[in-house]
Design a protein around this motif. Structure first.
Motif, PDB file in Angstrom:
ATOM      1  N   ALA A  17      19.763 -13.018  13.730  1.00 37.83           N
ATOM      2  CA  ALA A  17      18.441 -13.366  13.224  1.00 37.83           C
ATOM      3  C   ALA A  17      18.071 -12.397  12.113  1.00 37.83           C
ATOM      4  O   ALA A  17      18.536 -11.255  12.081  1.00 37.83           O
ATOM      5  N   THR A  18      17.230 -12.871  11.194  1.00 33.37           N
ATOM      6  CA  THR A  18      16.869 -12.047  10.044  1.00 33.37           C
ATOM      7  C   THR A  18      15.379 -11.795   9.980  1.00 33.37           C
ATOM      8  O   THR A  18      14.571 -12.602  10.431  1.00 33.37           O
ATOM      9  N   MET A  19      15.048 -10.663   9.390  1.00 30.66           N
ATOM     10  CA  MET A  19      13.663 -10.336   9.067  1.00 30.66           C
ATOM     11  C   MET A  19      13.646  -9.805   7.646  1.00 30.66           C
ATOM     12  O   MET A  19      14.352  -8.844   7.317  1.00 30.66           O
ATOM     13  N   THR A  20      12.865 -10.444   6.776  1.00 36.99           N
ATOM     14  CA  THR A  20      12.790 -10.051   5.370  1.00 36.99           C
ATOM     15  C   THR A  20      11.419  -9.470   5.057  1.00 36.99           C
ATOM     16  O   THR A  20      10.390 -10.111   5.288  1.00 36.99           O
ATOM     17  N   TYR A  21      11.423  -8.244   4.545  1.00 32.69           N
ATOM     18  CA  TYR A  21      10.203  -7.579   4.082  1.00 32.69           C
ATOM     19  C   TYR A  21      10.173  -7.643   2.562  1.00 32.69           C
ATOM     20  O   TYR A  21      11.218  -7.585   1.905  1.00 32.69           O
ATOM     21  N   THR A  22       8.975  -7.727   2.000  1.00 32.31           N
ATOM     22  CA  THR A  22       8.814  -7.861   0.556  1.00 32.31           C
ATOM     23  C   THR A  22       7.882  -6.785   0.016  1.00 32.31           C
ATOM     24  O   THR A  22       6.832  -6.493   0.613  1.00 32.31           O
ATOM     25  N   ALA A  23       8.282  -6.195  -1.108  1.00 30.61           N
ATOM     26  CA  ALA A  23       7.438  -5.238  -1.832  1.00 30.61           C
ATOM     27  C   ALA A  23       7.566  -5.568  -3.310  1.00 30.61           C
ATOM     28  O   ALA A  23       8.611  -5.306  -3.919  1.00 30.61           O
ATOM     29  N   GLY A  24       6.543  -6.182  -3.882  1.00 34.39           N
ATOM     30  CA  GLY A  24       6.631  -6.632  -5.266  1.00 34.39           C
ATOM     31  C   GLY A  24       7.707  -7.694  -5.399  1.00 34.39           C
ATOM     32  O   GLY A  24       7.714  -8.685  -4.665  1.00 34.39           O
ATOM     33  N   ASP A  25       8.668  -7.470  -6.304  1.00 34.65           N
ATOM     34  CA  ASP A  25       9.765  -8.408  -6.488  1.00 34.65           C
ATOM     35  C   ASP A  25      10.988  -8.057  -5.653  1.00 34.65           C
ATOM     36  O   ASP A  25      11.997  -8.769  -5.696  1.00 34.65           O
ATOM     37  N   ALA A  26      10.920  -6.963  -4.908  1.00 32.84           N
ATOM     38  CA  ALA A  26      12.061  -6.511  -4.115  1.00 32.84           C
ATOM     39  C   ALA A  26      11.970  -7.026  -2.682  1.00 32.84           C
ATOM     40  O   ALA A  26      10.873  -7.211  -2.138  1.00 32.84           O
ATOM     41  N   THR A  27      13.123  -7.253  -2.082  1.00 34.87           N
ATOM     42  CA  THR A  27      13.163  -7.676  -0.681  1.00 34.87           C
ATOM     43  C   THR A  27      14.170  -6.841   0.093  1.00 34.87           C
ATOM     44  O   THR A  27      15.171  -6.360  -0.458  1.00 34.87           O
ATOM     45  N   LEU A  28      13.891  -6.667   1.354  1.00 32.13           N
ATOM     46  CA  LEU A  28      14.791  -6.002   2.296  1.00 32.13           C
ATOM     47  C   LEU A  28      14.963  -6.922   3.492  1.00 32.13           C
ATOM     48  O   LEU A  28      13.974  -7.311   4.120  1.00 32.13           O
ATOM     49  N   THR A  29      16.193  -7.278   3.798  1.00 35.11           N
ATOM     50  CA  THR A  29      16.467  -8.150   4.939  1.00 35.11           C
ATOM     51  C   THR A  29      17.309  -7.408   5.966  1.00 35.11           C
ATOM     52  O   THR A  29      18.371  -6.869   5.637  1.00 35.11           O
ATOM     53  N   LEU A  30      16.805  -7.351   7.188  1.00 30.21           N
ATOM     54  CA  LEU A  30      17.550  -6.788   8.304  1.00 30.21           C
ATOM     55  C   LEU A  30      18.105  -7.927   9.143  1.00 30.21           C
ATOM     56  O   LEU A  30      17.385  -8.880   9.458  1.00 30.21           O
ATOM     57  N   VAL A  31      19.382  -7.834   9.491  1.00 29.32           N
ATOM     58  CA  VAL A  31      20.028  -8.814  10.358  1.00 29.32           C
ATOM     59  C   VAL A  31      20.223  -8.158  11.720  1.00 29.32           C
ATOM     60  O   VAL A  31      20.790  -7.063  11.814  1.00 29.32           O
ATOM     61  N   VAL A  32      19.723  -8.814  12.765  1.00 31.60           N
ATOM     62  CA  VAL A  32      19.832  -8.252  14.116  1.00 31.60           C
ATOM     63  C   VAL A  32      20.637  -9.179  15.009  1.00 31.60           C
ATOM     64  O   VAL A  32      20.729 -10.384  14.776  1.00 31.60           O
ATOM     65  N   ASP A  33      21.222  -8.585  16.054  1.00 27.56           N
ATOM     66  CA  ASP A  33      21.936  -9.385  17.041  1.00 27.56           C
ATOM     67  C   ASP A  33      21.001  -9.735  18.196  1.00 27.56           C
ATOM     68  O   ASP A  33      19.786  -9.492  18.124  1.00 27.56           O
ATOM     69  N   GLY A  34      21.543 -10.271  19.267  1.00 35.58           N
ATOM     70  CA  GLY A  34      20.718 -10.733  20.376  1.00 35.58           C
ATOM     71  C   GLY A  34      20.048  -9.647  21.172  1.00 35.58           C
ATOM     72  O   GLY A  34      19.174  -9.932  21.992  1.00 35.58           O
ATOM     73  N   THR A  35      20.429  -8.382  20.939  1.00 37.02           N
ATOM     74  CA  THR A  35      19.786  -7.270  21.633  1.00 37.02           C
ATOM     75  C   THR A  35      18.892  -6.460  20.700  1.00 37.02           C
ATOM     76  O   THR A  35      18.498  -5.350  21.023  1.00 37.02           O
ATOM     77  N   LEU A  36      18.586  -7.005  19.524  1.00 37.57           N
ATOM     78  CA  LEU A  36      17.701  -6.409  18.528  1.00 37.57           C
ATOM     79  C   LEU A  36      18.351  -5.250  17.778  1.00 37.57           C
ATOM     80  O   LEU A  36      17.671  -4.508  17.064  1.00 37.57           O
ATOM     81  N   ASP A  37      19.643  -5.056  17.920  1.00 38.16           N
ATOM     82  CA  ASP A  37      20.325  -4.033  17.138  1.00 38.16           C
ATOM     83  C   ASP A  37      20.532  -4.531  15.717  1.00 38.16           C
ATOM     84  O   ASP A  37      20.925  -5.692  15.497  1.00 38.16           O
TER      85      ASP A  37
END
Length: 296
Positions: free
Chosen positions: A268-288
């Motif tokens: 699963a992914t979570m994308t954070y945005t700051a201006g035009d930049a993005t950061l996406t974290l990919v996690v497994d089923g245990t939130l790692d």
């Protein structure tokens, strides 16, 4: 692996029965207020206001070892005693009430609608007027007792963040038992409503289950990963201190912020945005976090 040497030595009814007399609660409060949280027998008896030393010793004996510890200098609170007095101070057992609804300055991240903070029945609830986006959490009344009305949203935000930091370290917010984190669709959490729209029902959620008391705490991935050092560093690079923004300003409310890439195994992914930049974290089923992706 050997087991730690911890055993149950009394049942809950016996333990809490020791607090059934007002004099014993007064003893705990007197020790809490004493210099160094330590007092002699005579000073403690004088502070509580009981002339009969035999009767006072009877009540003190009911607290000894479990809530009060005898030392060479007198008496002091055990950790359990401090936790009981702390619970009294926070109003968990002694306060109740509600707060008039407070309109929030930040619009809903899902639809841009107006959001309102409600506090009643020891629960903070943040609702959008135009969509089902809702955040709730139990909050003891004492958390707000010493703050002005204008400060309530910021206090609630810090409290939400504190809860997730606690469970994120593996401790239950309610009983300090061991936490297991899993990533599941919102529809598979205890708080899910039957009328939840598909957009929200399929949103990845961090679910924290306690192996001791069975409680469940849930968060969208935006809140669950906010304390990750990569996230803090990303926003810091763009001149943003996440601690100064409302906790709910980072909520994931749709597929553009958070989604499942795979279900078996979970990614699963979570994308954070700051201006035009993005950061996406990919996690497994245990939130790692198993991957970090940046753009800009």
């Amino acid at each position: 692996m050997s087991e730690p040497g911890l055993v149950e030595t009394a049942d809950p009814e016996t333990v809490f029965g020791a607090l059934s007399d007002g004099t014993r609660v007064d003893i705990l409060l007197a020790l809490w207020d004493a210099d160094g949280r330590s007092a002699t027998f005579s000073d403690l008896r004088e502070e509580v206001g009981m002339a009969d030393s035999g009767q006072f010793n009877y009540h003190l004996d009911k607290l000894r070892d479990r809530f009060v510890r005898q030392t060479d200098d007198g008496y002091t609170l055990t950790l359990a005693g401090e936790q009981i007095v702390g619970a009294i101070q926070v109003g968990a057992y002694t306060m109740e009430g509600s707060i008039e609804p407070i309109p929030l300055a930040e619009p809903c991240r899902a639809c841009g609608g107006e959001r309102t903070l409600y506090y009643e029945d020891e629960t903070v609830r943040i609702e959008c007027a135009d969509c089902p986006s809702t955040s709730t959490s139990g909050v003891p009344p004492g958390v707000f007792a010493d703050h002005e009305r204008s400060e309530i949203p910021a206090v609630a935000s810090r409290y939400f963040r504190t809860i997730l930091a606690h469970v994120g370290e593996g401790f239950c917010w309610h009983c300090e038992g061991p936490i297991t984190a899993t990533v599941v669709p919102a529809a598979e959490t205890r708080a899910a409503r039957d009328d939840l729209p598909t957009t929200f029902a399929e949103l990845p959620m961090a679910r924290y289950d306690c192996g001791r008391c069975g409680s469940e705490i849930t968060s969208d991935l935006g809140g669950a990963l906010l304390n990750h050092p990569v996230v803090g560093g990303f926003f810091h690079e763009h001149g943003i201190d996440v601690r100064e923004r409302p906790f709910w300003a980072f909520n994931a409310v749709g597929r553009e912020q958070s989604r499942f890439r795979e279900r078996d195994p979970v990614r699963a992914t979570m994308t954070y945005t700051a201006g035009d930049a993005t950061l996406t974290l990919v996690v497994d089923g245990t939130l790692d976090v198993v991957a970090v992706e940046r753009d800009g």
